[in-house]
Design a protein around this motif. Structure first.
Motif, PDB file in Angstrom:
ATOM      1  N   SER A 209     -16.368  -6.261  -1.519  1.00  0.00           N
ATOM      2  CA  SER A 209     -16.041  -7.363  -2.432  1.00  0.00           C
ATOM      3  C   SER A 209     -15.691  -6.836  -3.819  1.00  0.00           C
ATOM      4  O   SER A 209     -14.770  -7.353  -4.476  1.00  0.00           O
ATOM      5  N   THR A 210     -16.415  -5.817  -4.258  1.00  0.00           N
ATOM      6  CA  THR A 210     -16.084  -5.188  -5.544  1.00  0.00           C
ATOM      7  C   THR A 210     -14.688  -4.584  -5.493  1.00  0.00           C
ATOM      8  O   THR A 210     -13.911  -4.695  -6.446  1.00  0.00           O
ATOM      9  N   ALA A 211     -14.351  -3.957  -4.364  1.00  0.00           N
ATOM     10  CA  ALA A 211     -13.053  -3.298  -4.232  1.00  0.00           C
ATOM     11  C   ALA A 211     -11.895  -4.287  -4.296  1.00  0.00           C
ATOM     12  O   ALA A 211     -10.839  -3.980  -4.862  1.00  0.00           O
ATOM     13  N   ILE A 212     -12.076  -5.480  -3.748  1.00  0.00           N
ATOM     14  CA  ILE A 212     -10.947  -6.418  -3.683  1.00  0.00           C
ATOM     15  C   ILE A 212     -10.899  -7.396  -4.855  1.00  0.00           C
ATOM     16  O   ILE A 212      -9.872  -8.056  -5.055  1.00  0.00           O
ATOM     17  N   TYR A 213     -11.989  -7.476  -5.637  1.00  0.00           N
ATOM     18  CA  TYR A 213     -12.007  -8.481  -6.696  1.00  0.00           C
ATOM     19  C   TYR A 213     -12.196  -7.929  -8.121  1.00  0.00           C
ATOM     20  O   TYR A 213     -11.791  -8.591  -9.079  1.00  0.00           O
ATOM     21  N   PHE A 214     -12.814  -6.757  -8.268  1.00  0.00           N
ATOM     22  CA  PHE A 214     -13.216  -6.340  -9.609  1.00  0.00           C
ATOM     23  C   PHE A 214     -12.741  -4.927  -9.947  1.00  0.00           C
ATOM     24  O   PHE A 214     -12.458  -4.124  -9.055  1.00  0.00           O
ATOM     25  N   HIS A 215     -12.693  -4.633 -11.233  1.00  0.00           N
ATOM     26  CA  HIS A 215     -12.404  -3.304 -11.766  1.00  0.00           C
ATOM     27  C   HIS A 215     -10.991  -2.806 -11.419  1.00  0.00           C
ATOM     28  O   HIS A 215     -10.330  -3.305 -10.501  1.00  0.00           O
ATOM     29  N   ASP A 216     -10.571  -1.797 -12.179  1.00  0.00           N
ATOM     30  CA  ASP A 216      -9.327  -1.094 -11.880  1.00  0.00           C
ATOM     31  C   ASP A 216      -9.584  -0.079 -10.774  1.00  0.00           C
ATOM     32  O   ASP A 216     -10.725   0.348 -10.550  1.00  0.00           O
ATOM     33  N   PHE A 217      -8.514   0.349 -10.127  1.00  0.00           N
ATOM     34  CA  PHE A 217      -8.646   1.301  -9.025  1.00  0.00           C
ATOM     35  C   PHE A 217      -9.354   2.586  -9.459  1.00  0.00           C
ATOM     36  O   PHE A 217     -10.260   3.074  -8.785  1.00  0.00           O
ATOM     37  N   SER A 218      -8.938   3.156 -10.594  1.00  0.00           N
ATOM     38  CA  SER A 218      -9.527   4.423 -11.044  1.00  0.00           C
ATOM     39  C   SER A 218     -11.012   4.265 -11.330  1.00  0.00           C
ATOM     40  O   SER A 218     -11.810   5.175 -11.051  1.00  0.00           O
ATOM     41  N   GLN A 219     -11.419   3.120 -11.873  1.00  0.00           N
ATOM     42  CA  GLN A 219     -12.830   2.889 -12.184  1.00  0.00           C
ATOM     43  C   GLN A 219     -13.666   2.823 -10.905  1.00  0.00           C
ATOM     44  O   GLN A 219     -14.774   3.375 -10.840  1.00  0.00           O
ATOM     45  N   LYS A 220     -13.138   2.172  -9.872  1.00  0.00           N
ATOM     46  CA  LYS A 220     -13.852   2.081  -8.599  1.00  0.00           C
ATOM     47  C   LYS A 220     -13.859   3.424  -7.883  1.00  0.00           C
ATOM     48  O   LYS A 220     -14.871   3.811  -7.272  1.00  0.00           O
ATOM     49  N   LEU A 221     -12.749   4.137  -7.953  1.00  0.00           N
ATOM     50  CA  LEU A 221     -12.669   5.430  -7.282  1.00  0.00           C
ATOM     51  C   LEU A 221     -13.650   6.420  -7.900  1.00  0.00           C
ATOM     52  O   LEU A 221     -14.362   7.126  -7.175  1.00  0.00           O
ATOM     53  N   PHE A 222     -13.704   6.475  -9.232  1.00  0.00           N
ATOM     54  CA  PHE A 222     -14.649   7.366  -9.892  1.00  0.00           C
ATOM     55  C   PHE A 222     -16.084   7.006  -9.531  1.00  0.00           C
ATOM     56  O   PHE A 222     -16.909   7.884  -9.254  1.00  0.00           O
ATOM     57  N   GLY A 223     -16.410   5.710  -9.536  1.00  0.00           N
ATOM     58  CA  GLY A 223     -17.760   5.289  -9.177  1.00  0.00           C
ATOM     59  C   GLY A 223     -18.127   5.702  -7.760  1.00  0.00           C
ATOM     60  O   GLY A 223     -19.225   6.201  -7.510  1.00  0.00           O
ATOM     61  N   THR A 224     -17.196   5.489  -6.825  1.00  0.00           N
ATOM     62  CA  THR A 224     -17.449   5.850  -5.430  1.00  0.00           C
ATOM     63  C   THR A 224     -17.585   7.353  -5.264  1.00  0.00           C
ATOM     64  O   THR A 224     -18.493   7.835  -4.563  1.00  0.00           O
ATOM     65  N   LEU A 225     -16.713   8.122  -5.897  1.00  0.00           N
ATOM     66  CA  LEU A 225     -16.764   9.582  -5.780  1.00  0.00           C
ATOM     67  C   LEU A 225     -18.059  10.138  -6.347  1.00  0.00           C
ATOM     68  O   LEU A 225     -18.628  11.096  -5.797  1.00  0.00           O
ATOM     69  N   ILE A 226     -18.558   9.557  -7.427  1.00  0.00           N
ATOM     70  CA  ILE A 226     -19.825  10.018  -7.993  1.00  0.00           C
ATOM     71  C   ILE A 226     -20.971   9.702  -7.037  1.00  0.00           C
ATOM     72  O   ILE A 226     -21.892  10.508  -6.858  1.00  0.00           O
ATOM     73  N   GLY A 227     -20.921   8.531  -6.390  1.00  0.00           N
ATOM     74  CA  GLY A 227     -21.930   8.209  -5.383  1.00  0.00           C
ATOM     75  C   GLY A 227     -21.897   9.185  -4.218  1.00  0.00           C
ATOM     76  O   GLY A 227     -22.941   9.641  -3.740  1.00  0.00           O
ATOM     77  N   LEU A 228     -20.701   9.513  -3.756  1.00  0.00           N
ATOM     78  CA  LEU A 228     -20.556  10.477  -2.663  1.00  0.00           C
ATOM     79  C   LEU A 228     -21.026  11.862  -3.084  1.00  0.00           C
ATOM     80  O   LEU A 228     -21.668  12.581  -2.307  1.00  0.00           O
ATOM     81  N   LEU A 229     -20.717  12.255  -4.315  1.00  0.00           N
ATOM     82  CA  LEU A 229     -21.137  13.566  -4.813  1.00  0.00           C
ATOM     83  C   LEU A 229     -22.655  13.656  -4.918  1.00  0.00           C
ATOM     84  O   LEU A 229     -23.256  14.681  -4.568  1.00  0.00           O
ATOM     85  N   ALA A 230     -23.288  12.573  -5.381  1.00  0.00           N
ATOM     86  CA  ALA A 230     -24.749  12.557  -5.482  1.00  0.00           C
ATOM     87  C   ALA A 230     -25.383  12.698  -4.102  1.00  0.00           C
ATOM     88  O   ALA A 230     -26.371  13.430  -3.923  1.00  0.00           O
ATOM     89  N   TRP A 231     -24.830  11.996  -3.117  1.00  0.00           N
ATOM     90  CA  TRP A 231     -25.339  12.101  -1.736  1.00  0.00           C
ATOM     91  C   TRP A 231     -25.090  13.498  -1.168  1.00  0.00           C
ATOM     92  O   TRP A 231     -25.993  14.120  -0.601  1.00  0.00           O
ATOM     93  N   TYR A 232     -23.879  14.010  -1.338  1.00  0.00           N
ATOM     94  CA  TYR A 232     -23.544  15.311  -0.764  1.00  0.00           C
ATOM     95  C   TYR A 232     -24.364  16.432  -1.405  1.00  0.00           C
ATOM     96  O   TYR A 232     -24.836  17.346  -0.708  1.00  0.00           O
ATOM     97  N   GLY A 233     -24.539  16.360  -2.715  1.00  0.00           N
ATOM     98  CA  GLY A 233     -25.279  17.411  -3.411  1.00  0.00           C
ATOM     99  C   GLY A 233     -26.731  17.501  -2.994  1.00  0.00           C
ATOM    100  O   GLY A 233     -27.345  18.567  -3.093  1.00  0.00           O
ATOM    101  N   THR A 234     -27.293  16.387  -2.512  1.00  0.00           N
ATOM    102  CA  THR A 234     -28.689  16.390  -2.078  1.00  0.00           C
ATOM    103  C   THR A 234     -28.808  16.564  -0.564  1.00  0.00           C
ATOM    104  O   THR A 234     -29.283  17.585  -0.070  1.00  0.00           O
TER     105      THR A 234
END
Length: 263
Positions: A209-234
């Motif tokens: 829902s966030t992806a289709i309704y809110f924020h710019d693409f770059s803002q969502k992509l950065f947020g998602t990539l940081i979440g993935l990086l936090a998971w991968y790093g641990t």
């Protein structure tokens, strides 16, 4: 009640505990953010209940996402990890993952706020007219009735992706957990598993829902990539090495450890 919990758990286990889900989920999250952002930019959907930030799932779940996630993972990890290992030291060691995850969540959310302050400016209206140079932070700008425009990394994209990933990782312990001989324990574990499963589905739906309704693409992509990086790093790096909280215990690993000790 116990029968319904057991049926629900048996239905969802093959989907949410399977190794293939843990491998596919990071790529699935990237596809959701890319596909949802494409829809938002190319063919915006009409407003719905979930395009309103005051919808119940956002107000009562997403706004408290970290509390819900930690609140359910704490008893789940404690009970299942002790049932498998019978070692309180291992349980405490594994619970340290929640402290680490909380530190990551807090650090990232604070960093996002600082980035938005550093990259933003205060305007009189959302049309970005009437620059107000006297206000140098979002808080002070909004208190003065202004509109702050900066690079707002999507906290929802970060938090919901990160929560879904760590829940799925921790549910892997169910590969090694057989509680059928203890009816009370069986009911508790099934109840926690179903609650975590529902929470995961909510996080994924609200992420989309966030992806289709809110924020710019770059803002969502950065947020998602940081979440993935936090998971991968641990879970894919740190927790694989000694002197770490480690991954959820599984009987194969426990047997190999015992064999190594005998040797």
């Amino acid at each position: 009640m116990e029968e319904y919990l057991d049926r629900g758990a048996r239905f969802l286990r093959p989907y949410l505990v399977h190794d293939s889900l843990r491998r596919a989920l990071p790529w699935g999250l990237l596809c959701l953010v890319l596909g949802g952002s494409l829809v938002k930019e190319a063919a915006p959907l009409p407003e719905t209940y979930f395009s309103n930030k005051r919808n119940l799932l956002n107000v009562y779940f997403v706004k408290l996402a970290w509390g819900w996630t930690i609140g359910l993972l704490l008893p789940f990890i404690s009970i299942t990890n002790y049932h498998v290992t019978k070692n309180i030291k291992v349980v405490l060691q594994r619970l340290a993952t929640l402290l680490i995850s909380t530190a990551i969540w807090y650090t990232c959310t604070e960093l996002f706020l600082h980035i938005e302050d550093f990259t933003g400016s205060c305007y009189k209206s959302q049309a970005l007219d009437g620059l107000r140079k006297e206000y140098l932070s979002k808080v002070h700008c909004q208190q003065a009735g202004g509109f702050w425009y900066g690079f707002d990394i999507s906290g929802h994209s970060f938090l919901l992706s990160y929560c879904a990933l760590i829940i799925v990782e921790e549910m892997a312990v169910l590969h090694s957990t057989n509680t059928s001989q203890n009816s009370r324990l069986h009911m508790v574990v099934n109840g926690l598993f179903l609650a975590l499963s529902c929470l995961t589905l909510i996080w994924l739906w609200m992420f989309f829902s966030t992806a289709i309704y809110f924020h710019d693409f770059s803002q969502k992509l950065f947020g998602t990539l940081i979440g993935l990086l936090a998971w991968y790093g641990t879970y894919r790096f740190w927790y694989l090495i000694p002197f770490s909280p480690g991954l959820p215990p599984q009987r194969i690993n426990l047997r190999s450890q015992k064999s190594n000790r005998r040797l």
